[in-house]
Design a protein around this motif. Structure first.
Motif: not given
Length: 64
Positions: A1-23
């Motif tokens: 996985m490239t650095e950019i792909e890793l960062l995009k995956d990380f961003y997606t996971k953090v965003k989803a995590m925060r949405e579930y936390q808010r919910a």
């Protein structure tokens, strides 16, 4: 996985995590809590992987 792909995956996971936390905090829904915890584990695993591979330096290089 490239650095950019890793960062995009990380961003997606953090965003989803925060949405579930808010919910969860809004509804106290156990499913949302479980999803937030699962994503938190994945986020922590990614952080650990970045630290272990030295790719955690990505953020330090960007500040230079």
């Amino acid at each position: 996985m490239t650095e950019i792909e890793l960062l995009k995956d990380f961003y997606t996971k953090v965003k989803a995590m925060r949405e579930y936390q808010r919910a969860y905090f809004k509804t106290r829904n156990e499913y949302a809590l479980g999803q937030a915890k699962n994503l938190e584990y994945e986020v922590d695993k990614t952080i650990s992987m970045l630290d272990d591979t030295g790719q955690g330096d990505l953020f330090e290089e960007a500040q230079s």
